[in-house]
Design an enzyme around this catalytic site. Sequence first.
Site, PDB file in Angstrom:
ATOM      1  N   ARG A 232       0.841  -1.189   0.000  1.00 33.11           N
ATOM      2  CA  ARG A 232       0.000   0.000   0.000  1.00 33.11           C
ATOM      3  C   ARG A 232       0.882   1.247   0.000  1.00 33.11           C
ATOM      4  O   ARG A 232       1.819   1.356   0.788  1.00 33.11           O
ATOM      5  CB  ARG A 232      -0.924   0.018   1.233  1.00 33.11           C
ATOM      6  N   GLU A 261      -2.341   7.690  -5.536  1.00 36.49           N
ATOM      7  CA  GLU A 261      -2.359   7.158  -6.896  1.00 36.49           C
ATOM      8  C   GLU A 261      -3.771   7.026  -7.467  1.00 36.49           C
ATOM      9  O   GLU A 261      -3.930   6.697  -8.646  1.00 36.49           O
ATOM     10  CB  GLU A 261      -1.663   5.794  -6.939  1.00 36.49           C
ATOM     11  N   HIS A 293       0.994  -0.258  -9.876  1.00 34.27           N
ATOM     12  CA  HIS A 293       0.162  -1.056  -8.963  1.00 34.27           C
ATOM     13  C   HIS A 293      -0.440  -2.270  -9.672  1.00 34.27           C
ATOM     14  O   HIS A 293      -1.663  -2.435  -9.731  1.00 34.27           O
ATOM     15  CB  HIS A 293      -0.947  -0.204  -8.347  1.00 34.27           C
TER      16      HIS A 293
END
Length: 327
Positions: A232, A261, A293
């Site tokens: 995270r 993000e 991600h």
Amino acid sequence: MKLFAFALRPFDELGYLEALSRELGFTFAWTEDYPTLDNAELAAGADALSIITNPMTPELLERYHQMGIRAIATRSIGYDHIDLAAARRLGIRVAHAAYPPEGVADYTIMLMLMGLRRAKLVLKQAEAQDFSLEGKLGRTLASCTVGVVGTGAIGACVIRQLAGFGCRILACDPYPKDALRDQATYVNLETLLAESDVVTLHAPGLPENHHMIGAGELALMKPGALLVNAARGSLVDTEALVAALESGRLGGAALDTIENEAGLYYLDRRLDVLPHRDRAVLMALPNVIVSPHMAFYTAEDVEHMVRSSVGALDAFCRGEDSPFEVR
């Protein structure tokens, strides 16, 4: 169950959802668009919503509640983008997804190796036909002490995979696992940071973990150490990280997730001026890898994300419980 899916990807998720609807016997409609107050009516007539990592504000939840929505599931492990207090107040049940840990664990090991072998610099210079060796000397993973912060399913899988490389492994978790003690040595966070050549984060994005790696923690790390984050973005204080990198104290970072993000991933933003200066700074550094991600992004994991989250909604609509409910 009548399901409406927002932000559904037609090139991977849709096929899995179609197969699951035939298996479980529910109907669904969908859109590639993210949920907003302006398009909320797309879900009219649905019992439940499937979403991805987009903010679910009290205002959105109130609108859906007025439309008769009684359950929402996110096709992600993390659920911090959902205002749980508002959902509970409205009586909306919430679920999240689960998937096998191997995909993220594989990606984590890849990031470690890329960081240790200076892959970003090597590949960028090779594109310009610069095949020189200066500045590209790497390290073997076997020569390193690796610190794993968080030994849940993914962290534990990383430890099991690291064992094959022959490196020394340290671990930190409020709830140590006896099954891992033959492969890793549990220590406190300060000791792990001080003794590790590579630190990899696998803690959940809970409020108490916000900026668990800040200026003080970065100062404890070994000079030249590598920080890896495939968990995270909120775990790392980005401003402090940039300062540690710019000072030369930190050897590098390999990040699959960064702060703030939302609104970037997983969209095509090629023609946009992005209001994310921290990301621009990190991307510009030759010793920092920033990927969008996507450590989770394997066929196995995507199928499990759809199956577990939507299966929970089906259970809710039947008046049943699900192990994926967020309580």
